[in-house]
Design a protein around this motif. Structure first.
Motif, PDB file in Angstrom:
ATOM      1  N   LEU A  67      55.149  11.822  75.820  1.00 52.52           N
ATOM      2  CA  LEU A  67      54.039  10.985  76.286  1.00 52.52           C
ATOM      3  C   LEU A  67      52.705  11.443  75.701  1.00 52.52           C
ATOM      4  CD1 LEU A  67      53.860   8.542  78.228  1.00 52.52           C
ATOM      5  CD2 LEU A  67      53.084  10.128  79.999  1.00 52.52           C
ATOM      6  N   LYS A  68      52.634  12.700  75.243  1.00 53.71           N
ATOM      7  CA  LYS A  68      51.397  13.202  74.653  1.00 53.71           C
ATOM      8  C   LYS A  68      51.078  12.519  73.324  1.00 53.71           C
ATOM      9  CE  LYS A  68      51.609  17.780  76.767  1.00 53.71           C
ATOM     10  NZ  LYS A  68      51.678  19.245  76.531  1.00 53.71           N
ATOM     11  N   ASN A  69      52.099  11.918  72.709  1.00 48.83           N
ATOM     12  CA  ASN A  69      51.882  11.208  71.446  1.00 48.83           C
ATOM     13  C   ASN A  69      51.303   9.806  71.650  1.00 48.83           C
ATOM     14  OD1 ASN A  69      54.682  12.950  70.779  1.00 48.83           O
ATOM     15  ND2 ASN A  69      53.057  13.048  69.254  1.00 48.83           N
ATOM     16  N   ILE A  70      51.188   9.349  72.900  1.00 46.99           N
ATOM     17  CA  ILE A  70      50.562   8.059  73.202  1.00 46.99           C
ATOM     18  C   ILE A  70      49.069   8.306  73.409  1.00 46.99           C
ATOM     19  CG2 ILE A  70      50.572   6.043  74.681  1.00 46.99           C
ATOM     20  CD1 ILE A  70      53.175   6.416  73.198  1.00 46.99           C
ATOM     21  N   VAL A  71      48.234   7.805  72.511  1.00 51.82           N
ATOM     22  CA  VAL A  71      46.792   8.062  72.548  1.00 51.82           C
ATOM     23  C   VAL A  71      46.028   6.742  72.576  1.00 51.82           C
ATOM     24  CG1 VAL A  71      47.027  10.259  71.342  1.00 51.82           C
ATOM     25  CG2 VAL A  71      46.665   8.159  70.025  1.00 51.82           C
ATOM     26  N   ILE A  72      44.722   6.850  72.816  1.00 47.64           N
ATOM     27  CA  ILE A  72      43.855   5.674  72.856  1.00 47.64           C
ATOM     28  C   ILE A  72      43.739   5.077  71.460  1.00 47.64           C
ATOM     29  CG2 ILE A  72      41.528   4.845  73.386  1.00 47.64           C
ATOM     30  CD1 ILE A  72      43.131   5.610  75.823  1.00 47.64           C
TER      31      ILE A  72
END
Length: 553
Positions: free
Chosen positions: A509-514
């Motif tokens: 989930l850390k790879n999902i960014v703004i």
């Protein structure tokens, strides 16, 4: 359907960008020295209207970026180089994590209604007749009513849109009543005629010739006062502010961003022209119609600052902040001097960009907390449309995303008027102009209310930076292992007979960014707030030039 919605938003952005380039190209030295009439005098294109049309289109294009691109993206460092982006294609089907299925991507009419509203606002900026003023303001208002209720499944949005519609209709009645009284007394609808009448009042006052009777001068003054009441309703100035906190809080944050800014720019510019060209110093009433703007300024400063102290919902707090800013704008507007007009233009520009940045950051904070939970806030409604609703939801956000927190802090400090940010220079220009014109009492009130307003602004900073971050990942996303497929562009189809299988990658989930469009937008807006530190003369010279052109026309 969401693909069409995104496509229409992007087409709208392109159309607005082309319009901005066209206006800038037409603003040469020759056109800056004069104005031109259109459609038999119904509209009048001036440097002032052209400048704020550019601002209007630019802000609208930035707001359309919120629906023209998805709010989050998948970022993988090993596939982020330019050759990898050009030669590979990412296939990822769990679009709910990227928030690709939200309601804002299922409303085809969104971009069209925004363009419809902008058209009315653009016409209003150039209106030069009572008829065109009323038609333009209604064209703008109808679009705002529609966009407030565009989320049909949201009960609060429907309620807020209906409230806005009913009270907006009431304010339109005041405007129409005042215009009817003006026409019945003068038989003139063109604003040039009223500018001429105002000049003749001056001649009559300075000579022994009585061109106009006492009754007629009072009649004209009262009519303008009634019209100004309708405009003050529209811009949510006190004591006609009561609808704005409820409407701002009820409608989705995406819509609030548009309603809080666009609806005010065009009306305030029109009021500037009315105050400047329809002189009121020669009317026989001691209480002239611009004194009503001073009273509204005083009440807006007090109400916006004091009532803001009791707010715990973020958009209601921003609504009272807007009311306080309107108080400063009306104070500069009512003085009608070269310095006050420059201060008015400067303050309106910085208010528009700073307020836009604040609303976009509130939206981004909600997007960045996807997958996190806090059991304390589970009772909130319309989380999808307004993910951040309470000030307390911002607690400890600095420990989650320090860069967005820093941008929000700069924006809030500009609201407060902390030097050397753009908000400080805007307030300093207005207070200096008020002192030069003898408005000592209002200057003291403005300073005191700015100090009071700083309390609820700084309380937001305190909660972001000094409180504990209490959000935790939901059980669904705790230690989740997500997968995606990478395809080379020349292999458009996956064949079952193909021995070579596509590359599978794992990510968290850390790879999902703004998304880039949102981060670039707040970066540019934050730099605009900071640009006064580096080179304040750019904006100061622009506003000074426009104010000189207004006085020399």
């Amino acid at each position: 359907m969401q693909d069409k919605t995104i496509l229409y938003s992007r087409i709208s952005i392109i159309a607005l960008s082309i319009t901005i380039i066209t206006i800038i190209y037409g603003l040469d030295t020759y056109s800056m020295e004069k104005s031109s009439g259109l459609f038999g005098g119904l509209f009048n294109s001036t440097p002032n209207s052209s400048l704020f049309q550019i601002v209007l289109y630019l802000i609208s294009a930035i707001i359309l970026l919120l629906t023209g691109f998805y709010p989050r993206k998948l970022y993988l460092e090993q596939f982020s180089s330019i050759p990898k982006i050009l030669n590979n294609k990412l296939i990822y089907y769990k679009t709910n994590i990227l928030e690709m299925m939200d309601n804002k991507y299922k409303i085809l009419e969104y971009g069209l209604i925004i363009l419809f509203t902008i058209t009315g606002a653009s016409f209003l900026l150039s209106s030069n007749d009572l008829v065109s003023i009323f038609l333009s303001i209604e064209l703008q208002s109808y679009g705002l009513y529609l966009i407030c209720t565009i989320y049909r499944n949201s009960e609060s949005a429907t309620s807020g849109g209906l409230t806005y519609f009913l009270l907006g209709g009431l304010s339109s009645c005041f405007i129409l009543l005042g215009q009817s009284l003006l026409y019945s007394n003068t038989s003139v609808t063109c604003l040039d005629g009223y500018y001429l009448i105002s000049s003749m009042y001056e001649i009559s006052y300075n000579t022994t010739n009585n061109f106009f009777s006492l009754e007629n001068s009072n009649y004209l003054n009262i009519s303008l006062l009634i019209i100004s009441v309708g405009f003050l309703f529209k811009v949510s100035a006190a004591p006609f502010h009561f609808w704005s906190p409820d409407v701002y809080d009820a409608i989705p944050t995406l819509v609030t961003t548009f309603v809080a800014i666009i609806a005010k720019i065009s009306i305030l510019i029109l009021l500037l022209e009315l105050v400047h060209y329809i002189s009121n110093d020669f009317f026989s009433l001691n209480f002239t119609w611009t004194n009503g703007l001073l009273v509204s300024s005083l009440l807006s400063l007090i109400i916006g600052s004091v009532l803001g102290l009791t707010q715990f919902r973020i958009k209601r707090l921003l609504a009272y902040s807007t009311i306080s800013h309107i108080g400063f704008i009306l104070l500069s507007l009512s003085m009608n001097t070269l310095e006050s007009i420059q201060a008015f233009l400067f303050y309106l520009l910085q208010y528009s960009f700073t307020n836009l940045n604040a609303f976009i950051i509130v939206l981004i904070i909600g997007y960045s907390l996807y997958g996190f939970e806090n059991t304390k806030y589970n009772y909130l409604k319309d989380m999808e449309n307004s993910p951040i609703q309470l000030v307390s939801q911002l607690k400890g956000y600095f420990y989650h995303n320090p860069f967005i927190s820093l941008s929000l802090a700069i924006t809030i400090f500009s609201f407060v008027g902390v030097p050397p940010l753009i908000g400080f220079f805007a307030k300093q220009m207005i207070l200096s102009s008020a002192l030069d014109n003898g408005y000592y009492f209002l200057t003291i009130i403005a300073i005191l209310t700015s100090v009071i307003g700083a309390v609820y602004y700084l309380s937001i900073i305190k909660q972001i930076y000094f409180d504990e971050f209490k959000y935790t990942l939901t059980d669904t996303y705790q230690d989740i292992n997500l997968r995606a497929t990478i395809l080379e562009n020349h292999r458009t189809n996956i064949s079952k007979d193909t021995k070579e299988s596509p590359e599978k990658i794992n990510f968290s989930l850390k790879n999902i960014v703004i998304s880039n469009c949102l981060t670039i937008s707040i970066s540019i807006l934050t730099l605009i707030i900071l640009v006064v530190i580096l080179n304040p003369e750019i904006l100061l010279r622009t506003t000074n030039l426009i104010s000189l052109l207004i006085f020399n026309c």
